[in-house]
Design an enzyme around this catalytic site. Structure first.
Site, PDB file in Angstrom:
ATOM      1  N   GLU A   1      96.382  22.240  33.930  1.00  0.00           N
ATOM      2  CA  GLU A   1      97.026  23.618  34.917  1.00  0.00           C
ATOM      3  C   GLU A   1      98.135  22.990  35.144  1.00  0.00           C
ATOM      4  OE1 GLU A   1      95.999  23.636  38.791  1.00  0.00           O
ATOM      5  OE2 GLU A   1      93.158  24.068  38.819  1.00  0.00           O
TER       6      GLU A   1
ATOM      7  N   ASP B   1      90.343  24.828  43.072  1.00  0.00           N
ATOM      8  CA  ASP B   1      90.952  23.627  42.945  1.00  0.00           C
ATOM      9  C   ASP B   1      90.666  22.598  44.677  1.00  0.00           C
ATOM     10  OD1 ASP B   1      92.265  23.599  40.988  1.00  0.00           O
ATOM     11  OD2 ASP B   1      94.486  25.209  41.389  1.00  0.00           O
TER      12      ASP B   1
ATOM     13  N   HIS C   1      87.425  31.806  54.459  1.00  0.00           N
ATOM     14  CA  HIS C   1      89.104  31.137  53.214  1.00  0.00           C
ATOM     15  C   HIS C   1      89.957  32.757  52.813  1.00  0.00           C
ATOM     16  CE1 HIS C   1      91.596  28.485  51.009  1.00  0.00           C
ATOM     17  NE2 HIS C   1      91.484  27.488  51.955  1.00  0.00           N
TER      18      HIS C   1
END
Length: 524
Positions: free
Chosen positions: A276, A160, A94
């Protein structure tokens, strides 16, 4: 031992036959290190290890190793140290800019996330008494969550997106809406097993080999490969009340976010558990994968909310609860909301199981994959912006450079610097509060990729020109001088740690911090 030796002979024979047959170039030193796992030169595996989530660059490993144990990782790195050749550990792939790739002519990718079954590589061990979990560095956080929930426990700090490897996030920091209260993931680690650039398997913690422990946490893979992490746990809540409210005024938005993170350390009933936010500069983002609250049948119009400069700001907050405090959670939420200055008609609320909230992005991923919109270039830019300059950033970037098209979510939320251990390798702005601003954009064609890449350059130039002292999170630079500027006062320590733990500069060469020289000699 006889079985392992026979496997080794067969593996060596198979690889040598493949070399002769198709003319591949492999690292010969790996043919006799006695791996319990698997070494591959299959074209499809080499191809998979040549790209990452960013799809902005390519690498060309000569082999891919699937370790069965931490000792396998140590054997590979030891061989690399003695030869030498480059080694990169890859979790879920990733990375954005090739950080986990091999870009040298001779190098090996260790696939930590697809390890063969083994004593170290396959298990997650939960200690209810110690309130921690021991986990292989290549395991995904979703696996950690699943295993710990069986005991009614869970880690305190998250990212997240849960389909990231433990070793990968700990090599950066690991941040999300819980960071203001619990700190980043690297602050919630008790102990590590690390294979250094010398091929040594070392257990480290605050009290044992502490220099290596702090170096590796946030160390961008420069000092060692994490094979095991001991992560702190807490009792897992059952459900989450998930709330979003809108602001048309940036100053009010920031004031409220900063107030909410100032409540860290308060009793759970007196604070939210997650803070957030994100920026909305075009109405198309109202219904994107970060904005599932807003119904397409009842769209929110930016123009109807008197947005300042055509921009809206969404505060995202949650309250965790169990059956024991279910009756009081609404009262607690209302008490907190009364102190905020959002648009009164813009409250959006949903209620869901804790695990569904944590795994919310994966559901969006599946939708994007089904439409062929996941495996595309991702020219992401993640910045830590000091609190004192966030207003200037808003005026110049959100209301200036971006225009009304973003091609993806823009996250923004503040964090408390005192929740970050300054002994780690991570660098943050020199203020008590700083913001993450994350441009998580996707490019569906070459023209969009060029446009977004150029826009990222404009944002960085804007910050440089008006002296906003931002720090990149998931940093990407191409020269050592840029890296020295990034680390600032931490550079001498970072450089010294590199010379101590990876003197041949063989690890994580895709970061382009230190140049790999196969002929480098050591003064030992």
């Amino acid at each position: 031992m006889a079985v392992n030796n026979n496997k080794l002979v067969l593996l060596t024979f198979a690889i040598c036959r493949l070399i002769v047959t198709v003319g591949l170039t492999v690292v010969p030193e790996l043919l006799d290190v006695g791996l319990q796992g698997r070494l591959s030169v299959d074209t499809w595996e080499l191809e998979a290890a040549s790209v990452d989530f960013g799809r902005l660059s390519r690498g060309e490993p000569s082999e891919v190793v699937h370790p069965a144990t931490a000792e396998d990782v140590a054997r590979v790195v030891k061989a690399a140290f003695e030869s030498p050749f480059a080694v990169s550990a890859r979790g879920h792939g990733h990375s954005i800019n090739g950080q986990a790739m091999i870009k040298e002519k001779k190098g090996v990718v260790i696939e930590m996330g697809k390890s063969d079954s083994g004593e170290d590589g396959s298990s997650i061990r939960v200690s209810e008494k110690g309130m921690y979990v021991d986990v292989w560095g290549g395991k995904l956080w979703i696996d950690v969550l699943s295993a710990t929930l069986e005991y009614g426990l869970a880690p305190m700090s998250w990212t997240d997106y849960l389909y990231l490897s433990v070793g990968g996030t700990l090599s950066n920091a690991g941040i999300s809406g819980q960071t203001f209260n619990h700190g980043p993931q690297i602050t919630n680690v008790y102990e590590l097993d690390v294979v250094t650039g010398k091929g040594e398997l070392v257990t480290c913690s605050e009290d044992r080999n502490s220099e290596l422990f702090h170096a590796v946490l946030g160390g961008l893979g420069q000092f060692g490969i994490i094979t095991r992490a001991r992560i702190a746990l807490e009792p897992a809540p059952h459900r989450v009340r998930w709330i979003r409210v809108l602001y048309s005024n940036f100053a009010r938005f920031c004031k409220d976010q900063e107030y909410l993170i100032s409540l860290h350390g308060k009793a759970a009933r007196e604070r939210f558990d997650y803070v957030e936010g994100f920026v909305i500069v075009d109405e198309g983002l109202i219904n994107n994968w970060r904005s599932s609250f807003f119904s397409a049948s009842n769209p929110v119009k930016i123009t109807s909310l008197n947005a300042d400069g055509g921009v809206l700001y969404c505060l995202e907050i949650t309250k965790n609860y169990d059956q024991g405090n279910a009756d009081s959670v609404d009262e607690e939420i209302q008490a907190l909301l009364k102190k905020l200055n959002f648009i009164p008609t813009s409250v959006f609320t949903t209620d869901l199981p804790y695990v569904d909230f944590l795994d919310r992005v994966h559901k969006a991923e599946l939708k994007l994959r089904s439409k062929g919109l996941w495996d595309v270039p991702h020219p992401w830019l993640n910045l830590f912006v000091p609190k004192s300059r966030i207003g200037d950033f808003d005026k110049g970037v959100f209301k200036g450079i971006l225009g009304n098209k973003t091609s993806g979510p823009i996250l923004i939320y503040p964090m408390n610097k005192n929740k970050w251990d300054q002994r780690s390798s991570v660098v943050t702005p020199e203020e008590d509060v700083f913001y993450l601003v994350a441009f998580l954009r996707s490019a569906l064609d070459t023209e969009t990729l060029e446009y977004l890449t150029n826009q990222n350059r404009q944002i960085l130039k804007f910050c440089h020109d008006i002296e906003i002292k931002v720090k990149q999170y998931l940093p990407h630079y191409t020269t050592q001088q840029e890296w020295m500027d990034h680390f600032g006062d931490k550079w001498p320590q970072f450089n010294a740690r590199k010379m101590q733990f990876d003197p041949r500069r063989i690890l994580a060469t895709g970061q382009q911090i230190f140049q790999f020289h196969p002929s480098l000699t050591l003064n030992m």
